[in-house]
Design an enzyme around this catalytic site. Sequence first.
Site, mmCIF file in Angstrom:
data_model
loop_
_atom_site.group_PDB
_atom_site.id
_atom_site.type_symbol
_atom_site.label_atom_id
_atom_site.label_comp_id
_atom_site.label_asym_id
_atom_site.label_seq_id
_atom_site.Cartn_x
_atom_site.Cartn_y
_atom_site.Cartn_z
ATOM 1 C CG ASP A 77 55.032 38.727 112.076
ATOM 2 O OD1 ASP A 77 55.541 39.860 112.064
ATOM 3 O OD2 ASP A 77 55.450 37.807 111.354
ATOM 4 C CG ASP A 136 55.959 35.828 108.085
ATOM 5 O OD1 ASP A 136 56.617 35.939 107.046
ATOM 6 O OD2 ASP A 136 56.133 36.556 109.081
ATOM 7 C CG ASP A 157 62.111 37.238 108.904
ATOM 8 O OD1 ASP A 157 62.919 36.378 109.286
ATOM 9 O OD2 ASP A 157 62.254 37.887 107.847
#
Length: 239
Positions: free
Chosen positions: A180, A10, A12
């Site tokens: 996350d 991922d 961000d």
Amino acid sequence: MDLPALVAFDFDHTIVDDNTDFVVRNLLSEDQLTDEVQNLYLTNGWTLYMEKIFELLHQNSIGLKEIEAAIINISPTPGFDILLKELHSLGYEIIIISDSNSLLIDTWLKSRQLDNLITKVFTNPAQVSDDGMIKIKMYHVQDFCKLSMINLCKGHILENYIKERLEEGIHFKRIAYVGDGKNDLCPVLRLSENDLAFPRMDYPLLKKLNEYKNNETCKVKATIIPWSNGSEILDNLNK
């Protein structure tokens, strides 16, 4: 040809220690972000909401240089610049699957001279119009995955990429996914017993995975290794 592993990231709050969309949105003042604009996310989804944010930035004479400067200023998550370099040097293939957009991701990676380490970036395409406004589109429009947003099913993207590479003669001994957020759950659920899932400590993905531990119909098969910095991921991959 066998490669040690494919590592999918991922972006961000994973590679970068912030949310690129929020950083851009924060260039606007509170009075420019009316309730009508803020409610767009609830009614039309995140991508269309961000489309409006870029339109407002343009209307308020906040140009590309200012946006790029804000993005370049974002710090990497601790140890992640070193992590990407090390993985690349060890022969790991690296891809990014993100709900940000191509302009923001490319800008940050190039500013850190990390772009050449990434084999492919899957994200919402963005381009700058002739009048200088950033325009974004959905990566795809999907209705087959209830865990994902309409514009981006990360699990579908990951599975398709692995299949495409296999057709090209590239076989990965192991798949690792690093993320996350809630939208990272779908790709993690598609991993096998041989694979690794790296959810960031104290972030929503880890909480979600804990909820799925005893879910018989949709079980997490991969080994779950929570992390707080890049060196922890590198150490575990090397093991």
